[in-house]
Scaffold this motif. Structure first.
Motif, PDB file in Angstrom:
ATOM      1  N   ALA A 371      17.377 -20.850  12.094  1.00  0.00           N
ATOM      2  CA  ALA A 371      17.533 -21.646  13.319  1.00  0.00           C
ATOM      3  C   ALA A 371      18.908 -21.444  13.925  1.00  0.00           C
ATOM      4  CB  ALA A 371      17.315 -23.128  13.020  1.00  0.00           C
ATOM      5  N   SER A 372      19.801 -20.814  13.195  1.00  0.00           N
ATOM      6  CA  SER A 372      21.163 -20.579  13.668  1.00  0.00           C
ATOM      7  C   SER A 372      21.215 -19.307  14.500  1.00  0.00           C
ATOM      8  CB  SER A 372      22.123 -20.447  12.479  1.00  0.00           C
ATOM      9  OG  SER A 372      23.448 -20.266  12.907  1.00  0.00           O
ATOM     10  N   HIS A 373      21.602 -19.432  15.756  1.00  0.00           N
ATOM     11  CA  HIS A 373      21.674 -18.275  16.634  1.00  0.00           C
ATOM     12  C   HIS A 373      22.872 -17.402  16.233  1.00  0.00           C
ATOM     13  CE1 HIS A 373      18.797 -20.619  18.741  1.00  0.00           C
ATOM     14  NE2 HIS A 373      19.671 -21.459  19.260  1.00  0.00           N
ATOM     15  N   GLY A 374      22.604 -16.146  15.928  1.00  0.00           N
ATOM     16  CA  GLY A 374      23.687 -15.226  15.597  1.00  0.00           C
ATOM     17  C   GLY A 374      24.218 -15.352  14.187  1.00  0.00           C
ATOM     18  N   LEU A 375      23.381 -15.777  13.249  1.00  0.00           N
ATOM     19  CA  LEU A 375      23.816 -15.938  11.863  1.00  0.00           C
ATOM     20  C   LEU A 375      24.415 -14.654  11.302  1.00  0.00           C
ATOM     21  CD1 LEU A 375      23.849 -17.530   9.134  1.00  0.00           C
ATOM     22  CD2 LEU A 375      21.553 -16.626   8.745  1.00  0.00           C
ATOM     23  N   TYR A 376      23.811 -13.515  11.640  1.00  0.00           N
ATOM     24  CA  TYR A 376      24.268 -12.245  11.080  1.00  0.00           C
ATOM     25  C   TYR A 376      25.694 -11.911  11.517  1.00  0.00           C
ATOM     26  CZ  TYR A 376      23.098 -10.374  15.706  1.00  0.00           C
ATOM     27  OH  TYR A 376      23.037 -10.145  17.057  1.00  0.00           O
ATOM     28  N   ALA A 377      26.171 -12.548  12.598  1.00  0.00           N
ATOM     29  CA  ALA A 377      27.552 -12.355  13.029  1.00  0.00           C
ATOM     30  C   ALA A 377      28.447 -13.498  12.581  1.00  0.00           C
ATOM     31  CB  ALA A 377      27.609 -12.229  14.556  1.00  0.00           C
ATOM     32  N   HIS A 378      27.900 -14.716  12.582  1.00  0.00           N
ATOM     33  CA  HIS A 378      28.726 -15.891  12.270  1.00  0.00           C
ATOM     34  C   HIS A 378      29.026 -16.022  10.780  1.00  0.00           C
ATOM     35  CE1 HIS A 378      26.996 -17.803  16.174  1.00  0.00           C
ATOM     36  NE2 HIS A 378      28.039 -17.040  16.423  1.00  0.00           N
ATOM     37  N   ASN A 379      27.995 -15.839   9.951  1.00  0.00           N
ATOM     38  CA  ASN A 379      28.197 -15.996   8.508  1.00  0.00           C
ATOM     39  C   ASN A 379      27.043 -15.350   7.747  1.00  0.00           C
ATOM     40  OD1 ASN A 379      28.856 -16.839   5.914  1.00  0.00           O
ATOM     41  ND2 ASN A 379      29.477 -18.884   6.541  1.00  0.00           N
ATOM     42  N   PRO A 380      26.982 -14.006   7.763  1.00  0.00           N
ATOM     43  CA  PRO A 380      25.867 -13.320   7.107  1.00  0.00           C
ATOM     44  C   PRO A 380      25.821 -13.560   5.603  1.00  0.00           C
ATOM     45  CG  PRO A 380      27.590 -11.762   7.728  1.00  0.00           C
ATOM     46  CD  PRO A 380      27.921 -13.061   8.384  1.00  0.00           C
ATOM     47  N   GLN A 381      26.988 -13.749   4.992  1.00  0.00           N
ATOM     48  CA  GLN A 381      27.010 -13.988   3.543  1.00  0.00           C
ATOM     49  C   GLN A 381      26.240 -15.255   3.193  1.00  0.00           C
ATOM     50  OE1 GLN A 381      29.789 -13.419   5.417  1.00  0.00           O
ATOM     51  NE2 GLN A 381      30.184 -11.307   4.805  1.00  0.00           N
ATOM     52  N   GLU A 382      26.497 -16.333   3.941  1.00  0.00           N
ATOM     53  CA  GLU A 382      25.791 -17.585   3.678  1.00  0.00           C
ATOM     54  C   GLU A 382      24.302 -17.444   3.982  1.00  0.00           C
ATOM     55  OE1 GLU A 382      25.890 -22.163   5.368  1.00  0.00           O
ATOM     56  OE2 GLU A 382      27.760 -21.240   4.675  1.00  0.00           O
ATOM     57  N   GLY A 383      23.983 -16.717   5.030  1.00  0.00           N
ATOM     58  CA  GLY A 383      22.587 -16.506   5.372  1.00  0.00           C
ATOM     59  C   GLY A 383      21.815 -15.826   4.259  1.00  0.00           C
ATOM     60  N   LYS A 384      22.421 -14.804   3.670  1.00  0.00           N
ATOM     61  CA  LYS A 384      21.756 -14.076   2.583  1.00  0.00           C
ATOM     62  C   LYS A 384      21.563 -14.962   1.356  1.00  0.00           C
ATOM     63  CE  LYS A 384      23.662  -9.662   4.159  1.00  0.00           C
ATOM     64  NZ  LYS A 384      24.683  -8.612   3.926  1.00  0.00           N
ATOM     65  N   VAL A 385      22.555 -15.806   1.068  1.00  0.00           N
ATOM     66  CA  VAL A 385      22.443 -16.729  -0.070  1.00  0.00           C
ATOM     67  C   VAL A 385      21.334 -17.742   0.171  1.00  0.00           C
ATOM     68  CG1 VAL A 385      23.626 -18.579  -1.323  1.00  0.00           C
ATOM     69  CG2 VAL A 385      24.839 -16.453  -0.808  1.00  0.00           C
ATOM     70  N   LEU A 386      21.276 -18.278   1.381  1.00  0.00           N
ATOM     71  CA  LEU A 386      20.236 -19.250   1.709  1.00  0.00           C
ATOM     72  C   LEU A 386      18.847 -18.646   1.553  1.00  0.00           C
ATOM     73  CD1 LEU A 386      21.798 -20.877   4.910  1.00  0.00           C
ATOM     74  CD2 LEU A 386      21.182 -22.106   2.820  1.00  0.00           C
ATOM     75  N   LEU A 387      18.651 -17.444   2.056  1.00  0.00           N
ATOM     76  CA  LEU A 387      17.336 -16.818   2.003  1.00  0.00           C
ATOM     77  C   LEU A 387      16.971 -16.383   0.585  1.00  0.00           C
ATOM     78  CD1 LEU A 387      17.582 -14.825   5.335  1.00  0.00           C
ATOM     79  CD2 LEU A 387      16.101 -16.791   4.867  1.00  0.00           C
ATOM     80  N   ALA A 388      17.970 -16.023  -0.209  1.00  0.00           N
ATOM     81  CA  ALA A 388      17.701 -15.686  -1.616  1.00  0.00           C
ATOM     82  C   ALA A 388      17.241 -16.921  -2.370  1.00  0.00           C
ATOM     83  CB  ALA A 388      18.958 -15.102  -2.262  1.00  0.00           C
ATOM     84  N   LYS A 389      17.890 -18.048  -2.130  1.00  0.00           N
ATOM     85  CA  LYS A 389      17.489 -19.300  -2.777  1.00  0.00           C
ATOM     86  C   LYS A 389      16.125 -19.746  -2.283  1.00  0.00           C
ATOM     87  CE  LYS A 389      18.173 -22.892  -5.433  1.00  0.00           C
ATOM     88  NZ  LYS A 389      18.213 -22.751  -6.917  1.00  0.00           N
ATOM     89  N   ALA A 390      15.866 -19.572  -0.981  1.00  0.00           N
ATOM     90  CA  ALA A 390      14.554 -19.934  -0.430  1.00  0.00           C
ATOM     91  C   ALA A 390      13.458 -19.089  -1.069  1.00  0.00           C
ATOM     92  CB  ALA A 390      14.557 -19.738   1.087  1.00  0.00           C
ATOM     93  N   THR A 391      13.735 -17.816  -1.291  1.00  0.00           N
ATOM     94  CA  THR A 391      12.766 -16.935  -1.959  1.00  0.00           C
ATOM     95  C   THR A 391      12.478 -17.428  -3.372  1.00  0.00           C
ATOM     96  OG1 THR A 391      13.521 -15.015  -0.688  1.00  0.00           O
ATOM     97  CG2 THR A 391      12.359 -14.572  -2.754  1.00  0.00           C
ATOM     98  N   GLU A 392      13.531 -17.796  -4.077  1.00  0.00           N
ATOM     99  CA  GLU A 392      13.382 -18.309  -5.442  1.00  0.00           C
ATOM    100  C   GLU A 392      12.537 -19.584  -5.458  1.00  0.00           C
ATOM    101  OE1 GLU A 392      16.357 -20.584  -8.523  1.00  0.00           O
ATOM    102  OE2 GLU A 392      17.143 -18.793  -7.527  1.00  0.00           O
ATOM    103  N   GLN A 393      12.805 -20.487  -4.530  1.00  0.00           N
ATOM    104  CA  GLN A 393      12.076 -21.767  -4.504  1.00  0.00           C
ATOM    105  C   GLN A 393      10.626 -21.584  -4.071  1.00  0.00           C
ATOM    106  OE1 GLN A 393      15.046 -23.610  -1.938  1.00  0.00           O
ATOM    107  NE2 GLN A 393      15.577 -25.060  -3.555  1.00  0.00           N
ATOM    108  N   ALA A 394      10.389 -20.726  -3.087  1.00  0.00           N
ATOM    109  CA  ALA A 394       9.013 -20.483  -2.641  1.00  0.00           C
ATOM    110  C   ALA A 394       8.207 -19.800  -3.739  1.00  0.00           C
ATOM    111  CB  ALA A 394       9.022 -19.625  -1.379  1.00  0.00           C
ATOM    112  N   THR A 395       8.840 -18.885  -4.460  1.00  0.00           N
ATOM    113  CA  THR A 395       8.172 -18.214  -5.576  1.00  0.00           C
ATOM    114  C   THR A 395       7.832 -19.215  -6.676  1.00  0.00           C
ATOM    115  OG1 THR A 395       9.342 -16.142  -5.100  1.00  0.00           O
ATOM    116  CG2 THR A 395       8.401 -16.392  -7.314  1.00  0.00           C
ATOM    117  N   PHE A 396       8.767 -20.113  -6.967  1.00  0.00           N
ATOM    118  CA  PHE A 396       8.520 -21.162  -7.965  1.00  0.00           C
ATOM    119  C   PHE A 396       7.338 -22.025  -7.553  1.00  0.00           C
ATOM    120  CE2 PHE A 396       9.160 -25.625  -9.177  1.00  0.00           C
ATOM    121  CZ  PHE A 396       9.170 -25.526 -10.560  1.00  0.00           C
TER     122      PHE A 396
END
Length: 462
Positions: A371-396
């Motif tokens: 939902a964050s516009h321009g995440l890949y420019a503003h804070n890509p590191q945090e974005g990748k961590v969020l999506l990795a955790k989301a993947t883990e939780q959805a898989t669980f």
């Protein structure tokens, strides 16, 4: 030297103008104040007006139809576009299917809080009606009161360059994280001014749906989730999986606040409103808020030596984030339908709790990233961590659901074809054609006749 009108002279001019123009007092006051601002700050005013050139937008539901399933049960599943220039803020919120039409008499429609960040008329109306008096109104109740789009007084003390934070929800939020506006330097104040609207929030149900920023524990995804879970808050119950869903809304300020840019004192203004020079050689802040890369020499070159190099990095991060997001969406769509199959087969809440909460938390992190516009420019590191955790939780969640379905002897789960926006809408029973017909009638009979022309900016009626 330009002389500004005194308050007395302005009031006399207002009365004379109203007598001979046929306009309302409010319309005439806006015209005169804008004329005064244009005279005093011509370069800033003209660059602000130039945001009308930023008319392009993308249909994000057409681009990512899985989002329709994730947002099923909410207005976000009806229509969702990428943002465009500030000049379209009022018109876009007026026309979107998400804001609907005038509710039937005696029924509660969408809260007027949806006007909060679109216009300086919102703080004005909050002052007149009280914050909860404003938010307690229906969105359509106040349409005729909206006369101006995102403007000088959204960010500045009227008639001056002094920065301001006029929205109560923003003042409250900055207090919560111990960054009160009046204690900050000009650079941080500039970021907070942008952050009063480019921030995630929710409508507080126990306070007449007033806008509230959930930062009591902090403003990262984990802390906001803790706040929501502690309150047992949800925005809607997902009609497919029965998950109590949370919704993130453009958390640009939150992501920026933990970024490398923030640590180095680089703010929204540095990148998106760099200094420009007028025809007389006078420097001013460019108010045509737009892409930093489009103004690389002025916005980026002091830190980044090569535009092509930074573009490659941004492209790499964008591709990585997009790939991770599409993967999470696929997992969540399947989890929603697997949960539905389990409920249909007779699953109980105690059995389903862990799986449902994992869907809730995974979708929250996916949403807080995307939902964050321009995440890949503003804070890509945090974005990748969020999506990795989301993947883990959805898989669980899916692993839990797989076991539940095995116990319930469910062998087949129905996953609909959602390869297009139209098919995804069909899967959740939304008729965009019917909604559009209803909306067009409302626009023709109410908006076109009774609301300000700014609510029609960029649109043509059939």
């Amino acid at each position: 030297m330009i002389r500004r009108l005194s308050r007395t002279a302005l009031n006399v001019t207002l009365l004379v103008s109203v007598m001979f123009s046929g306009q309302s007092l409010a319309d005439t006051e806006i015209d005169l104040l804008q004329s005064a601002d244009k005279a005093q700050f011509p370069a800033q005013y003209n660059s602000w007006a130039a945001t009308e050139e930023q008319a392009e937008r993308e249909d994000l539901l057409a681009n990512y139809p899985a989002n329709i399933i994730l947002w099923a049960g909410s207005s976000f599943a009806k229509e969702y576009h990428s943002p465009r220039g500030h000049q379209f803020a009022v018109a876009d919120v007026t026309h979107t299917l998400r804001t609907g039409v005038t509710p039937e008499s005696g029924t509660k429609g969408l809260s007027a809080s949806c006007w909060t960040c679109k216009t300086p008329d919102a703080p004005r109306l909050m002052n007149e009606l009280g914050v909860q008096g404003f938010s307690g109104k229906n969105f359509t109740d106040l349409g005729h009161e909206i006369k101006s789009v995102v403007y000088c007084t959204d960010c500045h003390v009227k008639g001056s360059e002094e920065l301001a934070l006029p929205r109560p929800h923003a003042q409250d939020a900055m207090t919560k994280i111990h960054l009160p506006f009046d204690k900050q330097d000009t650079s941080m104040q500039g970021a907070q001014v942008c952050g009063q609207c480019h921030v995630s929030y929710y409508f507080q149900p126990e306070s007449s749906n007033k806008v509230n920023i959930p930062w009591i524990f902090g403003n990262d995804a984990d802390s906001i989730e803790k706040y929501y879970d502690t309150r047992r808050f949800y925005e809607w119950i997902h009609p497919i999986s029965k998950t109590p869903i949370l919704k993130a809304r453009h958390p640009e300020f939150e992501h920026w606040s933990r970024s490398k840019h923030a640590k180095r004192g680089v703010t929204c203004i540095t990148c998106h409103m760099p200094a420009a020079t007028d025809k007389n050689g006078t420097e001013y802040t460019n108010h045509k808020v737009g892409s930093a890369l489009a103004q690389f020499d002025k916005a980026c070159s002091s830190c980044h030596g090569s535009q092509s190099k930074i573009e490659k990095v941004l492209d790499r991060d964008k591709k990585a984030i997009d790939k991770a997001a599409r993967h999470v969406e696929s997992l969540l769509v399947k989890a929603h339908y697997e949960a539905k199959a389990a409920w249909v087969a007779g699953a109980s809440w105690p059995t389903m709790n862990d799986a449902i909460m994992a869907i809730r938390h995974a979708q929250w992190r996916w949403d807080f990233a995307m939902a964050s516009h321009g995440l890949y420019a503003h804070n890509p590191q945090e974005g990748k961590v969020l999506l990795a955790k989301a993947t883990e939780q959805a898989t669980f969640s899916r692993e839990k659901l797989k076991e539940i379905l095995r116990v319930l002897k469910v062998k087949d789960v129905y996953y609909p074809d959602i390869s297009t926006k139209e098919k995804a809408h069909q899967a959740i029973g939304i008729s965009v054609e019917a909604l559009t017909k209803e909306k067009q009638a409302f626009l023709k009979e109410e908006v076109e006749k009774n609301w300000s022309p700014i609510t029609q900016r960029g649109y043509q009626y059939p």
